[in-house]
Scaffold this motif. Structure first.
Motif, PDB file in Angstrom:
ATOM      1  N   MET A   1       0.820  -1.204   0.000  1.00  0.00           N
ATOM      2  CA  MET A   1       0.000   0.000   0.000  1.00  0.00           C
ATOM      3  C   MET A   1       0.854   1.253   0.000  1.00  0.00           C
ATOM      4  SD  MET A   1      -3.093   1.070  -0.153  1.00  0.00           S
ATOM      5  CE  MET A   1      -4.093  -0.349   0.334  1.00  0.00           C
ATOM      6  N   ILE A   2       1.979   1.208   0.709  1.00  0.00           N
ATOM      7  CA  ILE A   2       2.887   2.357   0.743  1.00  0.00           C
ATOM      8  C   ILE A   2       3.339   2.720  -0.665  1.00  0.00           C
ATOM      9  CG2 ILE A   2       5.224   3.070   1.394  1.00  0.00           C
ATOM     10  CD1 ILE A   2       3.442   3.412   3.697  1.00  0.00           C
ATOM     11  N   GLN A   3       3.567   1.697  -1.506  1.00  0.00           N
ATOM     12  CA  GLN A   3       4.011   1.945  -2.876  1.00  0.00           C
ATOM     13  C   GLN A   3       2.925   2.608  -3.715  1.00  0.00           C
ATOM     14  OE1 GLN A   3       7.056   1.358  -3.995  1.00  0.00           O
ATOM     15  NE2 GLN A   3       7.918   0.122  -2.358  1.00  0.00           N
ATOM     16  N   ILE A   4       1.658   2.387  -3.355  1.00  0.00           N
ATOM     17  CA  ILE A   4       0.551   2.849  -4.191  1.00  0.00           C
ATOM     18  C   ILE A   4       0.083   4.240  -3.799  1.00  0.00           C
ATOM     19  CG2 ILE A   4      -1.846   2.383  -4.856  1.00  0.00           C
ATOM     20  CD1 ILE A   4      -1.245  -0.594  -4.438  1.00  0.00           C
ATOM     21  N   VAL A   5      -0.130   4.451  -2.488  1.00  0.00           N
ATOM     22  CA  VAL A   5      -0.727   5.716  -2.046  1.00  0.00           C
ATOM     23  C   VAL A   5       0.281   6.854  -2.162  1.00  0.00           C
ATOM     24  CG1 VAL A   5      -2.293   4.546  -0.471  1.00  0.00           C
ATOM     25  CG2 VAL A   5      -0.079   5.343   0.373  1.00  0.00           C
ATOM     26  N   LYS A   6      -0.240   8.057  -2.366  1.00  0.00           N
ATOM     27  CA  LYS A   6       0.611   9.232  -2.513  1.00  0.00           C
ATOM     28  C   LYS A   6       0.798   9.986  -1.201  1.00  0.00           C
ATOM     29  CE  LYS A   6       1.243   8.606  -6.877  1.00  0.00           C
ATOM     30  NZ  LYS A   6       2.586   8.150  -7.348  1.00  0.00           N
ATOM     31  N   PHE A   7      -0.203   9.972  -0.336  1.00  0.00           N
ATOM     32  CA  PHE A   7      -0.120  10.678   0.940  1.00  0.00           C
ATOM     33  C   PHE A   7      -0.295   9.653   2.056  1.00  0.00           C
ATOM     34  CE2 PHE A   7      -2.040  13.669  -2.161  1.00  0.00           C
ATOM     35  CZ  PHE A   7      -0.968  14.540  -2.269  1.00  0.00           C
ATOM     36  N   ALA A   8       0.804   8.960   2.371  1.00  0.00           N
ATOM     37  CA  ALA A   8       0.741   7.805   3.255  1.00  0.00           C
ATOM     38  C   ALA A   8       0.300   8.171   4.670  1.00  0.00           C
ATOM     39  CB  ALA A   8       2.101   7.103   3.297  1.00  0.00           C
ATOM     40  N   SER A   9       0.754   9.293   5.195  1.00  0.00           N
ATOM     41  CA  SER A   9       0.388   9.681   6.566  1.00  0.00           C
ATOM     42  C   SER A   9      -1.114   9.885   6.691  1.00  0.00           C
ATOM     43  CB  SER A   9       1.130  10.957   6.968  1.00  0.00           C
ATOM     44  OG  SER A   9       2.507  10.718   7.098  1.00  0.00           O
ATOM     45  N   TYR A  10      -1.702  10.520   5.709  1.00  0.00           N
ATOM     46  CA  TYR A  10      -3.144  10.752   5.736  1.00  0.00           C
ATOM     47  C   TYR A  10      -3.906   9.429   5.629  1.00  0.00           C
ATOM     48  CZ  TYR A  10      -7.758  12.448   4.370  1.00  0.00           C
ATOM     49  OH  TYR A  10      -9.108  12.685   4.305  1.00  0.00           O
ATOM     50  N   MET A  11      -3.468   8.554   4.721  1.00  0.00           N
ATOM     51  CA  MET A  11      -4.162   7.283   4.540  1.00  0.00           C
ATOM     52  C   MET A  11      -4.025   6.391   5.762  1.00  0.00           C
ATOM     53  SD  MET A  11      -5.573   7.760   1.709  1.00  0.00           S
ATOM     54  CE  MET A  11      -6.313   6.125   1.604  1.00  0.00           C
ATOM     55  N   ALA A  12      -2.855   6.445   6.412  1.00  0.00           N
ATOM     56  CA  ALA A  12      -2.673   5.653   7.634  1.00  0.00           C
ATOM     57  C   ALA A  12      -3.595   6.148   8.737  1.00  0.00           C
ATOM     58  CB  ALA A  12      -1.213   5.728   8.092  1.00  0.00           C
ATOM     59  N   ALA A  13      -3.749   7.460   8.849  1.00  0.00           N
ATOM     60  CA  ALA A  13      -4.624   8.018   9.880  1.00  0.00           C
ATOM     61  C   ALA A  13      -6.085   7.661   9.634  1.00  0.00           C
ATOM     62  CB  ALA A  13      -4.453   9.539   9.938  1.00  0.00           C
ATOM     63  N   ARG A  14      -6.481   7.488   8.376  1.00  0.00           N
ATOM     64  CA  ARG A  14      -7.873   7.133   8.078  1.00  0.00           C
ATOM     65  C   ARG A  14      -8.227   5.744   8.612  1.00  0.00           C
ATOM     66  NH1 ARG A  14     -10.362   8.577   2.377  1.00  0.00           N
ATOM     67  NH2 ARG A  14     -12.169   8.154   3.705  1.00  0.00           N
ATOM     68  N   ILE A  15      -7.232   4.903   8.759  1.00  0.00           N
ATOM     69  CA  ILE A  15      -7.480   3.531   9.228  1.00  0.00           C
ATOM     70  C   ILE A  15      -7.594   3.484  10.748  1.00  0.00           C
ATOM     71  CG2 ILE A  15      -6.489   1.192   9.286  1.00  0.00           C
ATOM     72  CD1 ILE A  15      -5.234   1.763   6.587  1.00  0.00           C
ATOM     73  N   ILE A  16      -6.979   4.465  11.416  1.00  0.00           N
ATOM     74  CA  ILE A  16      -6.950   4.447  12.877  1.00  0.00           C
ATOM     75  C   ILE A  16      -8.328   4.792  13.434  1.00  0.00           C
ATOM     76  CG2 ILE A  16      -5.951   5.509  14.931  1.00  0.00           C
ATOM     77  CD1 ILE A  16      -3.457   6.112  13.287  1.00  0.00           C
ATOM     78  N   HIS A  17      -8.839   3.926  14.309  1.00  0.00           N
ATOM     79  CA  HIS A  17     -10.076   4.189  15.037  1.00  0.00           C
ATOM     80  C   HIS A  17      -9.902   3.698  16.465  1.00  0.00           C
ATOM     81  CE1 HIS A  17     -12.596   5.486  11.687  1.00  0.00           C
ATOM     82  NE2 HIS A  17     -12.025   4.541  10.970  1.00  0.00           N
ATOM     83  N   PHE A  18     -10.443   4.459  17.398  1.00  0.00           N
ATOM     84  CA  PHE A  18     -10.371   4.060  18.800  1.00  0.00           C
ATOM     85  C   PHE A  18     -11.735   4.310  19.420  1.00  0.00           C
ATOM     86  CE2 PHE A  18      -9.226   4.627  23.299  1.00  0.00           C
ATOM     87  CZ  PHE A  18      -8.500   3.459  23.496  1.00  0.00           C
ATOM     88  N   GLY A  19     -12.579   3.324  19.274  1.00  0.00           N
ATOM     89  CA  GLY A  19     -13.936   3.461  19.779  1.00  0.00           C
ATOM     90  C   GLY A  19     -14.725   4.446  18.934  1.00  0.00           C
ATOM     91  N   SER A  20     -15.763   5.001  19.503  1.00  0.00           N
ATOM     92  CA  SER A  20     -16.617   5.942  18.781  1.00  0.00           C
ATOM     93  C   SER A  20     -16.233   7.395  19.048  1.00  0.00           C
ATOM     94  CB  SER A  20     -18.073   5.744  19.202  1.00  0.00           C
ATOM     95  OG  SER A  20     -18.207   5.940  20.609  1.00  0.00           O
ATOM     96  N   PHE A  21     -15.255   7.597  19.956  1.00  0.00           N
ATOM     97  CA  PHE A  21     -14.880   8.968  20.305  1.00  0.00           C
ATOM     98  C   PHE A  21     -13.773   9.490  19.401  1.00  0.00           C
ATOM     99  CE2 PHE A  21     -12.484  12.070  22.862  1.00  0.00           C
ATOM    100  CZ  PHE A  21     -13.488  12.990  23.075  1.00  0.00           C
ATOM    101  N   PHE A  22     -12.676   8.712  19.244  1.00  0.00           N
ATOM    102  CA  PHE A  22     -11.554   9.131  18.419  1.00  0.00           C
ATOM    103  C   PHE A  22     -11.772   8.646  16.994  1.00  0.00           C
ATOM    104  CE2 PHE A  22      -9.436   8.964  22.649  1.00  0.00           C
ATOM    105  CZ  PHE A  22      -9.089  10.293  22.718  1.00  0.00           C
ATOM    106  N   GLU A  23     -12.418   9.462  16.208  1.00  0.00           N
ATOM    107  CA  GLU A  23     -12.627   9.164  14.791  1.00  0.00           C
ATOM    108  C   GLU A  23     -12.233  10.382  13.960  1.00  0.00           C
ATOM    109  OE1 GLU A  23     -16.536   7.788  14.008  1.00  0.00           O
ATOM    110  OE2 GLU A  23     -16.299   5.926  15.140  1.00  0.00           O
ATOM    111  N   ARG A  24     -12.100  10.167  12.656  1.00  0.00           N
ATOM    112  CA  ARG A  24     -11.711  11.237  11.736  1.00  0.00           C
ATOM    113  C   ARG A  24     -10.385  11.863  12.150  1.00  0.00           C
ATOM    114  NH1 ARG A  24     -14.019  10.579   7.216  1.00  0.00           N
ATOM    115  NH2 ARG A  24     -13.605  12.767   6.717  1.00  0.00           N
ATOM    116  N   ILE A  25      -9.439  10.999  12.567  1.00  0.00           N
ATOM    117  CA  ILE A  25      -8.129  11.491  12.984  1.00  0.00           C
ATOM    118  C   ILE A  25      -7.371  12.069  11.801  1.00  0.00           C
ATOM    119  CG2 ILE A  25      -5.920  10.778  14.002  1.00  0.00           C
ATOM    120  CD1 ILE A  25      -7.450   8.684  15.561  1.00  0.00           C
ATOM    121  N   GLU A  26      -7.734  11.654  10.579  1.00  0.00           N
ATOM    122  CA  GLU A  26      -7.038  12.173   9.400  1.00  0.00           C
ATOM    123  C   GLU A  26      -7.205  13.685   9.257  1.00  0.00           C
ATOM    124  OE1 GLU A  26     -11.061  10.602   7.897  1.00  0.00           O
ATOM    125  OE2 GLU A  26      -9.523  10.062   9.371  1.00  0.00           O
ATOM    126  N   SER A  27      -8.279  14.232   9.825  1.00  0.00           N
ATOM    127  CA  SER A  27      -8.450  15.685   9.789  1.00  0.00           C
ATOM    128  C   SER A  27      -7.366  16.380  10.601  1.00  0.00           C
ATOM    129  CB  SER A  27      -9.826  16.071  10.331  1.00  0.00           C
ATOM    130  OG  SER A  27     -10.858  15.482   9.564  1.00  0.00           O
TER     131      SER A  27
END
Length: 360
Positions: A239-265
């Motif tokens: 995936m690292i080879q494909i995506v252009k903005f890896a930090s943003y895409m990695a943050a989109r995958i991160i979820h911690f319950g229903s409180f910590f969401e949309r961390i990519e923002s």
């Protein structure tokens, strides 16, 4: 004339942000799980160059890069060298601005025209540059703390998402690919710190340029390694080879319950702050150089006119995002005269002239 003072700690934070800005957005690390080897080779290749930058500044305390050039060379040659370095600062400003405009358009504002975004980002950066080195240094400390805190925060939230298996297999790329990527990575991460020499004339008296430079470079390397490691463990090498903005895409995958969401923002906001800081540094370098050429005492008066030049360059430099990433592959070779040859000539000339004076 520069009367403001800036501490070594402030410059170190500014260098950390410059390193992160150049590499996180540009996608300069393309060897997946072998990125640690590429970072190591880049350090081995460019740390001697950082020593040259530090040595030049230490030989002429209280003087910036352009002052040093005027001291060492004749009128015509110094004019040419200052013009070249000022043009390089303008080009890097335009490249960084375009990188962040493309990031904003692709990630968040797909239907927004690029020109208004360029204007907004450039004007904010110009205001920051116009505020002077001391304000830029204080700003850098605040943003550096925010970025490091964000990195730690996202790593902790991603503990249940990361996979250690993504680090394997090591040495999956050829030595030629790793070496080529190390050169590209180093030219963007470390080579562009040559522009920081333009603010060393404001370094507080008695503080060491070596401390400022090497603390910033080493700190930037460590923070960058944590960012790249986080992205790799979350996304995986394919995936690292494909995506252009890896930090943003990695943050989109991160979820911690229903409180910590949309961390990519949060990631997007932090990346924009990085971009503003790097653009402000480049605008300061360009304004100082042009002020020196035009014999204008207060370089801050040129921040807005220089900003307009950057906007013109930014709108013409690429047609689309794909050209931007393709250019990153050859940028290192084009930057050699500004990052290596000119500083090397300055350093050797300075050493020769100083030794001649000491022997008299």
């Amino acid at each position: 004339m520069q009367t403001e003072s800036i501490s070594a700690r402030n410059i170190s934070c500014l260098l950390i942000l410059s390193i992160l800005c150049g590499t996180v957005i540009s996608g300069s690390t393309t060897v997946g799980q072998d990125f640690l080897i590429a970072v190591f080779f880049a350090g081995m290749l460019f740390l001697p160059l950082i020593y040259i930058y530090s040595r030049i500044c230490s030989l002429f305390p209280g003087k910036n890069l352009y002052d040093i050039i005027q001291v060492l060379f004749g009128k015509k040659l110094s004019f040419m060298l200052i013009l070249l370095m000022s043009c390089y600062a303008l080009i890097v400003s335009a490249l960084v601005l375009r990188n962040f405009v493309e990031f904003t358009v692709v990630i968040a504002l797909q239907n927004t025209p690029r020109i208004p975004l360029m204007i907004v980002l450039a004007v904010v950066a110009a205001y920051l540059a116009q505020s002077g080195p001391r304000i830029l240094g204080r700003w850098s400390i605040i943003i550096c703390v925010l970025i490091i805190g964000n990195v730690v925060f996202t790593i902790l939230l991603a503990l249940d998402t990361i996979s250690i298996a993504n680090l394997q297999p090591m040495l999956n790329h050829s030595p030629q690919d790793i070496a080529a990527n190390a050169f590209i990575f180093g030219s963007i991460a470390f080579g562009e710190t040559v522009l920081a020499m333009t603010i060393f004339g404001s370094l507080k008296r008695g503080e060491s340029p070596y401390k400022a430079y090497f603390a910033g470079i080493i700190g930037g390397i460590f923070v960058l390694i944590f960012i790249l490691m986080r992205n790799l463990l979350i996304l995986g090498p394919e995936m690292i080879q494909i995506v252009k903005f890896a930090s943003y895409m990695a943050a989109r995958i991160i979820h911690f319950g229903s409180f910590f969401e949309r961390i990519e923002s949060l990631i997007s906001f932090n990346l924009i702050l990085l971009g503003l800081t790097k653009i402000a540094l480049c605008l300061t370098a360009a304004s100082l150089g042009i002020a020196k050429l035009l014999k204008i005492e207060d370089f801050t008066k040129l921040s807005l006119p220089v900003c307009l030049l950057v906007l013109a360059l930014c709108s013409l430099i690429f047609k689309n995002m794909f050209e931007m990433f393709d250019f990153a592959k050859i940028y290192g070779f084009l930057a050699v005269p500004f990052q290596l040859l000119i500083p090397l000539v300055i350093w050797l000339t300075a050493e020769i002239k100083i030794r001649k004076k000491q022997s008299v």
